[in-house]
Design an enzyme around this catalytic site. Structure first.
Site, mmCIF file in Angstrom:
data_model
loop_
_atom_site.group_PDB
_atom_site.id
_atom_site.type_symbol
_atom_site.label_atom_id
_atom_site.label_comp_id
_atom_site.label_asym_id
_atom_site.label_seq_id
_atom_site.Cartn_x
_atom_site.Cartn_y
_atom_site.Cartn_z
ATOM 1 N N ASP A 160 -8.171 -4.020 -11.607
ATOM 2 C CA ASP A 160 -7.784 -3.115 -12.707
ATOM 3 C C ASP A 160 -6.343 -3.291 -13.209
ATOM 4 O O ASP A 160 -5.625 -2.295 -13.390
ATOM 5 C CB ASP A 160 -8.006 -1.652 -12.291
ATOM 6 N N LYS A 190 -16.665 -2.044 -14.590
ATOM 7 C CA LYS A 190 -17.205 -0.926 -13.804
ATOM 8 C C LYS A 190 -16.832 0.382 -14.475
ATOM 9 O O LYS A 190 -15.859 0.435 -15.230
ATOM 10 C CB LYS A 190 -16.657 -0.970 -12.380
ATOM 11 N N CYS A 234 -8.865 2.699 -6.724
ATOM 12 C CA CYS A 234 -9.781 1.558 -6.855
ATOM 13 C C CYS A 234 -9.572 0.492 -5.788
ATOM 14 O O CYS A 234 -10.539 -0.128 -5.343
ATOM 15 C CB CYS A 234 -9.711 1.002 -8.270
HETATM 16 C C1 VGL Z 1 -8.582 4.108 -11.251
HETATM 17 C C2 VGL Z 1 -8.604 6.379 -11.490
HETATM 18 C C3 VGL Z 1 -9.554 6.278 -12.494
HETATM 19 C C4 VGL Z 1 -8.016 2.913 -10.543
HETATM 20 C C5 VGL Z 1 -9.533 3.982 -12.232
HETATM 21 O O1 VGL Z 1 -8.077 1.794 -11.088
HETATM 22 O O2 VGL Z 1 -7.487 3.103 -9.419
HETATM 23 N N1 VGL Z 1 -8.132 5.298 -10.873
HETATM 24 N N2 VGL Z 1 -10.011 5.076 -12.854
#
Ligand code: VGL
Ligand code: ZN
Length: 212
Positions: free
Chosen positions: A16, A114, A159
């Protein structure tokens, strides 16, 4: 210690590294952009690299804006259990969902999206937050013969943590590269994540352990 030398059955998983998680983004992770140059250098140590991309439809059920009267960072009871509410972030096809422009992606062999199901969030790269719906990543990585997965990216306590725990659950060796991750840190969630990953049998290293 001799540097760890990743082999052909190791894969680097970049989690991410998207603009909304960078300073100035919708769900900014403090100092999140600091890991981008390191993520680029780490890739030089690995034969194989995959990346994940948080990819929510507008109005996603993890967004506080979809729950009248609720605010970001509160928790609600979803059908599958407690769910933290977030600011709208990583909405499909928006600039904030794009990868950081300085992130090298030429060597990414798979980009796994995702969090695209409107009713389920997905922190982990392997299972959505109902803990039942697979993303397909375990099958992909197993079919390719990888045995050990190294994790870097954002956020350590969401994540990255959930992905590392699920990697163990799926029978992979898991290593997280602490200085190549940054945390959101809600109510001690970084300490909880560090402990949970250790309890799951994951190893914690620093990028220096890879000779960087
Ligand atoms: C994430 C919160 C919501 C992350 C993704 O990448 O850690 N955290 N969506
Ligand atoms: Zn998200």
């Amino acid at each position: 210690m001799d540097p760890l030398r990743p082999t052909a059955d190791d894969c680097l998983v970049l989690v991410d590294l998207q603009l909304d998680f960078m300073p100035g983004g919708a769900l900014a992770v403090p100092d999140g952009d600091a890991v981008v140059p390191l993520a680029n250098r780490l890739q030089t140590r690995f034969d194989h690299v995959v990346a994940t991309q948080d990819w929510h439809p507008p109005g996603h059920s993890s967004f506080a804006s979809a729950h009248p009267g609720r605010a970001p960072f509160e928790s609600v009871e979803a059908p599958y259990g407690p769910q933290t509410l977030w600011p709208d972030h990583c909405v499909q096809e928006t600039p904030g969902a794009a990868f950081h422009g300085a992130l090298a992606l030429d060597r990414a062999e798979l980009i796994l999206r995702k969090g695209f199901r409107p009713e389920i969030d997905s922190y982990s790269a392997f299972y959505e937050n109902d803990r039942r719906t697979p993303t397909g990543l375990a099958g992909h990585l197993r079919e390719r013969g990888f045995r050990r997965l190294f994790f870097a990216g954002l956020a350590t306590d969401f994540c990255v943590r959930w992905s590392v725990e699920d990697a163990r659950r799926e029978g992979f060796e898991a290593v997280w590269i602490a200085d190549a991750c940054r945390a959101i840190d809600l109510d001690g969630s970084l300490d909880a994540a560090t402990n949970a990953m250790a309890d799951a049998g994951a190893r914690r290293i620093e990028s220096a352990d890879l000779g960087l």
